[in-house]
Design a protein around this motif. Structure first.
Motif, PDB file in Angstrom:
ATOM      1  N   PRO A  69       0.792  -1.238   0.000  1.00  0.00           N
ATOM      2  CA  PRO A  69       0.000   0.000   0.000  1.00  0.00           C
ATOM      3  C   PRO A  69       0.825   1.290   0.000  1.00  0.00           C
ATOM      4  N   THR A  70       1.973   1.293   0.646  1.00  0.00           N
ATOM      5  CA  THR A  70       2.786   2.515   0.670  1.00  0.00           C
ATOM      6  C   THR A  70       3.303   2.837  -0.732  1.00  0.00           C
ATOM      7  N   THR A  71       3.805   1.828  -1.427  1.00  0.00           N
ATOM      8  CA  THR A  71       4.322   2.035  -2.777  1.00  0.00           C
ATOM      9  C   THR A  71       3.189   2.401  -3.728  1.00  0.00           C
ATOM     10  N   ARG A  72       2.036   1.743  -3.582  1.00  0.00           N
ATOM     11  CA  ARG A  72       0.858   2.101  -4.390  1.00  0.00           C
ATOM     12  C   ARG A  72       0.461   3.555  -4.130  1.00  0.00           C
ATOM     13  N   ALA A  73       0.597   3.982  -2.879  1.00  0.00           N
ATOM     14  CA  ALA A  73       0.236   5.358  -2.523  1.00  0.00           C
ATOM     15  C   ALA A  73       1.160   6.367  -3.203  1.00  0.00           C
ATOM     16  N   PHE A  74       2.472   6.061  -3.281  1.00  0.00           N
ATOM     17  CA  PHE A  74       3.383   6.942  -4.015  1.00  0.00           C
ATOM     18  C   PHE A  74       2.885   7.109  -5.453  1.00  0.00           C
ATOM     19  N   ALA A  75       2.554   5.975  -6.067  1.00  0.00           N
ATOM     20  CA  ALA A  75       2.073   6.010  -7.447  1.00  0.00           C
ATOM     21  C   ALA A  75       0.750   6.761  -7.541  1.00  0.00           C
ATOM     22  N   LEU A  83      10.764  15.267  -3.559  1.00  0.00           N
ATOM     23  CA  LEU A  83       9.321  15.430  -3.364  1.00  0.00           C
ATOM     24  C   LEU A  83       8.837  14.815  -2.055  1.00  0.00           C
ATOM     25  N   TYR A  84       9.212  13.575  -1.791  1.00  0.00           N
ATOM     26  CA  TYR A  84       8.688  12.875  -0.620  1.00  0.00           C
ATOM     27  C   TYR A  84       9.219  13.462   0.684  1.00  0.00           C
ATOM     28  N   GLN A  85      10.448  13.987   0.661  1.00  0.00           N
ATOM     29  CA  GLN A  85      10.968  14.663   1.846  1.00  0.00           C
ATOM     30  C   GLN A  85      10.187  15.959   2.078  1.00  0.00           C
ATOM     31  N   ARG A  86       9.873  16.680   1.006  1.00  0.00           N
ATOM     32  CA  ARG A  86       9.111  17.928   1.131  1.00  0.00           C
ATOM     33  C   ARG A  86       7.719  17.674   1.712  1.00  0.00           C
ATOM     34  N   MET A  87       7.192  16.486   1.450  1.00  0.00           N
ATOM     35  CA  MET A  87       5.872  16.128   1.954  1.00  0.00           C
ATOM     36  C   MET A  87       5.909  15.716   3.420  1.00  0.00           C
ATOM     37  N   GLY A  88       7.096  15.547   3.982  1.00  0.00           N
ATOM     38  CA  GLY A  88       7.221  15.117   5.372  1.00  0.00           C
ATOM     39  C   GLY A  88       7.146  13.612   5.528  1.00  0.00           C
ATOM     40  N   LEU A  89       7.284  12.884   4.432  1.00  0.00           N
ATOM     41  CA  LEU A  89       7.160  11.432   4.505  1.00  0.00           C
ATOM     42  C   LEU A  89       8.400  10.770   5.093  1.00  0.00           C
ATOM     43  N   ALA A  90       9.543  11.433   5.007  1.00  0.00           N
ATOM     44  CA  ALA A  90      10.779  10.836   5.518  1.00  0.00           C
ATOM     45  C   ALA A  90      10.677  10.571   7.023  1.00  0.00           C
ATOM     46  N   GLN A  91       9.826  11.328   7.725  1.00  0.00           N
ATOM     47  CA  GLN A  91       9.645  11.111   9.168  1.00  0.00           C
ATOM     48  C   GLN A  91       8.586  10.050   9.453  1.00  0.00           C
ATOM     49  N   ALA A  92       7.774   9.704   8.452  1.00  0.00           N
ATOM     50  CA  ALA A  92       6.639   8.804   8.694  1.00  0.00           C
ATOM     51  C   ALA A  92       6.861   7.380   8.194  1.00  0.00           C
ATOM     52  N   ILE A  93       7.746   7.211   7.220  1.00  0.00           N
ATOM     53  CA  ILE A  93       7.960   5.875   6.662  1.00  0.00           C
ATOM     54  C   ILE A  93       9.455   5.566   6.584  1.00  0.00           C
ATOM     55  N   SER A  94       9.786   4.325   6.315  1.00  0.00           N
ATOM     56  CA  SER A  94      11.189   3.905   6.327  1.00  0.00           C
ATOM     57  C   SER A  94      11.980   4.543   5.181  1.00  0.00           C
ATOM     58  N   PRO A  95      13.286   4.750   5.402  1.00  0.00           N
ATOM     59  CA  PRO A  95      14.139   5.298   4.346  1.00  0.00           C
ATOM     60  C   PRO A  95      14.115   4.437   3.076  1.00  0.00           C
ATOM     61  N   LEU A  96      13.970   3.126   3.236  1.00  0.00           N
ATOM     62  CA  LEU A  96      13.910   2.230   2.083  1.00  0.00           C
ATOM     63  C   LEU A  96      12.692   2.544   1.209  1.00  0.00           C
ATOM     64  N   ARG A  97      11.562   2.841   1.850  1.00  0.00           N
ATOM     65  CA  ARG A  97      10.348   3.166   1.091  1.00  0.00           C
ATOM     66  C   ARG A  97      10.483   4.532   0.420  1.00  0.00           C
ATOM     67  N   VAL A  98      11.081   5.487   1.122  1.00  0.00           N
ATOM     68  CA  VAL A  98      11.307   6.805   0.514  1.00  0.00           C
ATOM     69  C   VAL A  98      12.229   6.646  -0.697  1.00  0.00           C
ATOM     70  N   ARG A  99      13.243   5.800  -0.586  1.00  0.00           N
ATOM     71  CA  ARG A  99      14.155   5.556  -1.696  1.00  0.00           C
ATOM     72  C   ARG A  99      13.398   4.961  -2.890  1.00  0.00           C
ATOM     73  N   GLY A 100      12.495   4.029  -2.635  1.00  0.00           N
ATOM     74  CA  GLY A 100      11.686   3.443  -3.707  1.00  0.00           C
ATOM     75  C   GLY A 100      10.822   4.485  -4.386  1.00  0.00           C
ATOM     76  N   GLY A 101      10.165   5.334  -3.581  1.00  0.00           N
ATOM     77  CA  GLY A 101       9.326   6.395  -4.149  1.00  0.00           C
ATOM     78  C   GLY A 101      10.141   7.378  -4.972  1.00  0.00           C
ATOM     79  N   THR A 102      11.327   7.709  -4.496  1.00  0.00           N
ATOM     80  CA  THR A 102      12.209   8.619  -5.218  1.00  0.00           C
ATOM     81  C   THR A 102      12.652   7.988  -6.542  1.00  0.00           C
ATOM     82  N   ALA A 103      12.882   6.675  -6.530  1.00  0.00           N
ATOM     83  CA  ALA A 103      13.269   5.967  -7.754  1.00  0.00           C
ATOM     84  C   ALA A 103      12.121   5.963  -8.768  1.00  0.00           C
ATOM     85  N   ILE A 104      10.899   5.811  -8.287  1.00  0.00           N
ATOM     86  CA  ILE A 104       9.728   5.851  -9.173  1.00  0.00           C
ATOM     87  C   ILE A 104       9.688   7.191  -9.902  1.00  0.00           C
TER      88      ILE A 104
END
Length: 142
Positions: free
Chosen positions: A80-86, A108-129
């Motif tokens: 669901p987290t990765t689907r949410a990025f999409a 983008l995801y750091q600007r949204m404040g997501l880096a504090q809410a989800i794991s760095p691995l997930r933020v990295r995946g969203g950034t790669a997308i």
């Protein structure tokens, strides 16, 4: 260079202003935004896999003759987290021009404040997308 698409900027601002304890809940609301794949993308035909994601994630960006970008995403419901990025990108970039898509900040995801809410691995995946999406748009403009 153009600014980030207006709808995406609104989403970023909503997340950035939200109390930290609501950010994950808000994020997951976007998991159901992704439309089902059209028949021509069955089996991920013409789509690129994003190996940085922990789950099987595929995307395709197409620059139309009018200069807007059409996005296509596929990610299993079990992620669901990765689907949410999409979902955020699907909604935020709908109708956007190629220049607007390229203007989306890479953090983008750091600007949204997501880096504090989800794991760095997930933020990295969203950034790669986002990075692969922008690369596909750039390649079509060249």
């Amino acid at each position: 260079m153009a600014d980030m698409p207006a709808r995406l900027a609104e989403i970023v601002d909503e997340f950035a202003a939200a109390p930290r304890d609501l950010v994950l809940e808000m994020l997951l609301e976007y998991a159901d935004v992704i439309p089902p794949l059209p028949a021509d993308a069955a089996g991920h035909e013409g789509m690129e896999q994003v190996p940085e994601c922990q789950t099987a994630f595929f995307l395709r960006a197409r620059v139309t003759p009018e200069g807007t970008v059409e996005t296509l995403f596929d990610c299993p419901p079990e992620a669901p987290t990765t689907r949410a990025f999409a979902g955020i990108l699907a909604e935020g970039l709908a109708g956007a021009s190629a220049e607007e898509v390229l203007a989306v900040p890479d953090d983008l995801y750091q600007r949204m404040g997501l880096a504090q809410a989800i794991s760095p691995l997930r933020v990295r995946g969203g950034t790669a997308i986002l990075g692969r999406l922008k690369r596909q748009v750039r390649e079509q403009l060249d």
